[in-house]
Write a protein that holds these residues in place. Sequence first.
Motif, short mmCIF file in Angstrom:
data_model
loop_
_atom_site.label_atom_id
_atom_site.label_comp_id
_atom_site.label_asym_id
_atom_site.label_seq_id
_atom_site.Cartn_x
_atom_site.Cartn_y
_atom_site.Cartn_z
N VAL A 36 0.87 -1.18 0.00
CA VAL A 36 0.00 0.00 0.00
C VAL A 36 0.90 1.23 0.00
O VAL A 36 1.66 1.45 0.95
N THR A 37 0.85 1.98 -1.10
CA THR A 37 1.74 3.14 -1.22
C THR A 37 1.09 4.43 -0.75
O THR A 37 1.77 5.43 -0.58
N GLY A 38 -0.21 4.43 -0.55
CA GLY A 38 -0.87 5.60 0.02
C GLY A 38 -1.26 6.65 -0.99
O GLY A 38 -1.29 6.41 -2.19
N SER A 39 -1.52 7.84 -0.49
CA SER A 39 -2.06 8.91 -1.33
C SER A 39 -1.03 9.98 -1.67
O SER A 39 -1.37 11.10 -2.00
N ARG A 70 5.70 8.08 -3.50
CA ARG A 70 6.36 7.31 -2.45
C ARG A 70 7.44 6.39 -2.97
O ARG A 70 7.34 5.84 -4.06
N HIS A 92 8.77 3.04 -1.38
CA HIS A 92 8.33 2.12 -0.32
C HIS A 92 9.30 0.94 -0.21
O HIS A 92 9.47 0.18 -1.16
N ARG A 101 -3.51 3.21 -4.97
CA ARG A 101 -2.81 3.10 -3.68
C ARG A 101 -2.35 1.69 -3.35
O ARG A 101 -1.57 1.50 -2.44
N GLU A 102 -2.85 0.70 -4.07
CA GLU A 102 -2.49 -0.68 -3.77
C GLU A 102 -1.74 -1.28 -4.93
O GLU A 102 -2.17 -1.20 -6.08
#
Length: 135
Positions: A9-12, A15, A17, A124-125
Amino acid sequence: MRSQTIEVVTGSRERVHDITSECESFVRSCGGDGLLNVFVPHATAGIALIELGSGSDDDLIAALQDLLPADERWRHAHGSRGHGRSHVMPALIPPYATVPVLAGRLALGTWQSIAVVDLNIDNRERQVRLSFLSD
Protein backbone atom coordinates in the motif's frame (compact mmCIF):
# COMPACT_ATOMS: atom_id res chain seq x y z
CA MET A 1 11.22 -21.38 -9.87
CA ARG A 2 9.36 -20.34 -6.76
CA SER A 3 7.12 -17.31 -6.86
CA GLN A 4 5.04 -15.26 -4.46
CA THR A 5 3.02 -12.05 -4.70
CA ILE A 6 3.12 -9.45 -1.94
CA GLU A 7 0.74 -6.53 -1.49
CA VAL A 8 2.09 -3.02 -1.00
CA VAL A 9 0.00 0.00 0.00
CA THR A 10 1.74 3.14 -1.22
CA GLY A 11 -0.87 5.60 0.02
CA SER A 12 -2.06 8.91 -1.33
CA ARG A 13 1.31 10.56 -1.94
CA GLU A 14 4.31 9.94 -4.18
CA ARG A 15 6.36 7.31 -2.45
CA VAL A 16 9.47 5.18 -2.30
CA HIS A 17 8.33 2.12 -0.32
CA ASP A 18 10.92 -0.26 1.17
CA ILE A 19 10.22 -3.96 0.47
CA THR A 20 13.66 -5.30 1.44
CA SER A 21 12.43 -7.21 4.49
CA GLU A 22 9.70 -8.96 2.48
CA CYS A 23 12.30 -9.90 -0.14
CA GLU A 24 14.68 -11.18 2.55
CA SER A 25 11.96 -13.35 4.10
CA PHE A 26 11.04 -14.80 0.73
CA VAL A 27 14.59 -15.77 -0.28
CA ARG A 28 15.29 -17.15 3.20
CA SER A 29 12.30 -19.50 2.74
CA CYS A 30 13.71 -20.59 -0.64
CA GLY A 31 17.26 -21.20 0.62
CA GLY A 32 20.34 -21.77 -1.48
CA ASP A 33 21.90 -19.78 -4.27
CA GLY A 34 20.04 -18.18 -7.14
CA LEU A 35 18.50 -14.96 -8.35
CA LEU A 36 15.61 -12.96 -6.95
CA ASN A 37 13.55 -11.21 -9.60
CA VAL A 38 11.30 -8.45 -8.27
CA PHE A 39 8.57 -7.30 -10.66
CA VAL A 40 5.73 -4.83 -10.22
CA PRO A 41 3.02 -5.54 -12.84
CA HIS A 42 1.73 -1.98 -13.03
CA ALA A 43 2.18 0.59 -15.81
CA THR A 44 2.89 3.37 -13.32
CA ALA A 45 5.37 1.94 -10.79
CA GLY A 46 9.01 0.89 -10.73
CA ILE A 47 11.54 -1.02 -8.65
CA ALA A 48 14.71 0.72 -7.44
CA LEU A 49 17.83 -0.47 -5.65
CA ILE A 50 18.68 2.55 -3.53
CA GLU A 51 19.90 3.64 -0.11
CA LEU A 52 16.85 4.41 2.02
CA GLY A 53 16.39 6.35 5.24
CA SER A 54 19.24 8.81 4.62
CA GLY A 55 17.27 11.25 2.50
CA SER A 56 17.96 9.46 -0.79
CA ASP A 57 14.32 8.39 -1.08
CA ASP A 58 13.18 12.03 -0.79
CA ASP A 59 15.93 13.04 -3.23
CA LEU A 60 14.66 10.47 -5.72
CA ILE A 61 11.09 11.80 -5.51
CA ALA A 62 12.40 15.38 -5.90
CA ALA A 63 14.48 14.38 -8.95
CA LEU A 64 11.47 12.67 -10.52
CA GLN A 65 9.35 15.75 -9.83
CA ASP A 66 11.97 17.86 -11.65
CA LEU A 67 12.21 15.43 -14.59
CA LEU A 68 8.50 14.62 -14.76
CA PRO A 69 6.48 17.57 -13.44
CA ALA A 70 2.85 17.03 -12.45
CA ASP A 71 1.43 19.55 -14.89
CA GLU A 72 -0.76 19.64 -17.99
CA ARG A 73 1.88 18.72 -20.61
CA TRP A 74 1.04 15.01 -20.65
CA ARG A 75 -1.11 13.58 -23.45
CA HIS A 76 -2.15 10.67 -21.26
CA ALA A 77 -4.44 12.86 -19.19
CA HIS A 78 -6.95 11.05 -17.02
CA GLY A 79 -6.94 10.83 -13.23
CA SER A 80 -5.08 13.30 -11.06
CA ARG A 81 -3.16 16.27 -12.45
CA GLY A 82 -0.04 15.13 -14.28
CA HIS A 83 -1.05 11.46 -14.21
CA GLY A 84 0.59 10.87 -17.59
CA ARG A 85 4.03 11.28 -16.03
CA SER A 86 3.38 8.16 -13.94
CA HIS A 87 3.16 6.20 -17.20
CA VAL A 88 6.51 7.61 -18.36
CA MET A 89 8.36 6.93 -15.09
CA PRO A 90 8.85 3.14 -15.65
CA ALA A 91 11.01 3.98 -18.67
CA LEU A 92 13.41 5.65 -16.17
CA ILE A 93 12.89 3.34 -13.19
CA PRO A 94 12.03 -0.07 -14.63
CA PRO A 95 9.30 -2.25 -13.16
CA TYR A 96 11.81 -4.98 -12.28
CA ALA A 97 15.14 -5.69 -10.60
CA THR A 98 17.24 -8.84 -10.22
CA VAL A 99 19.37 -9.45 -7.13
CA PRO A 100 21.84 -12.31 -6.52
CA VAL A 101 21.01 -14.64 -3.63
CA LEU A 102 23.82 -16.50 -1.85
CA ALA A 103 23.02 -19.15 0.75
CA GLY A 104 19.47 -17.83 1.13
CA ARG A 105 20.54 -14.21 1.62
CA LEU A 106 20.24 -11.19 -0.66
CA ALA A 107 23.68 -10.16 -1.95
CA LEU A 108 22.92 -6.44 -1.73
CA GLY A 109 25.58 -3.81 -1.13
CA THR A 110 25.95 -2.37 2.37
CA TRP A 111 23.52 0.50 1.83
CA GLN A 112 21.26 -0.95 -0.87
CA SER A 113 17.58 -1.58 -0.30
CA ILE A 114 14.82 -2.75 -2.64
CA ALA A 115 11.97 -0.28 -3.08
CA VAL A 116 8.75 0.24 -5.03
CA VAL A 117 8.72 3.73 -6.58
CA ASP A 118 5.20 5.04 -7.12
CA LEU A 119 4.21 8.48 -8.39
CA ASN A 120 0.60 7.47 -9.10
CA ILE A 121 -1.54 8.76 -6.25
CA ASP A 122 -4.67 7.38 -7.94
CA ASN A 123 -3.69 3.73 -7.33
CA ARG A 124 -2.81 3.10 -3.68
CA GLU A 125 -2.49 -0.68 -3.77
CA ARG A 126 0.27 -2.49 -5.63
CA GLN A 127 1.18 -6.10 -6.17
CA VAL A 128 4.82 -7.13 -6.38
CA ARG A 129 5.84 -10.52 -7.79
CA LEU A 130 8.89 -12.10 -6.14
CA SER A 131 10.43 -14.97 -8.11
CA PHE A 132 13.38 -17.09 -6.97
CA LEU A 133 15.32 -18.74 -9.77
CA SER A 134 17.81 -21.50 -9.05
CA ASP A 135 18.98 -24.67 -10.72
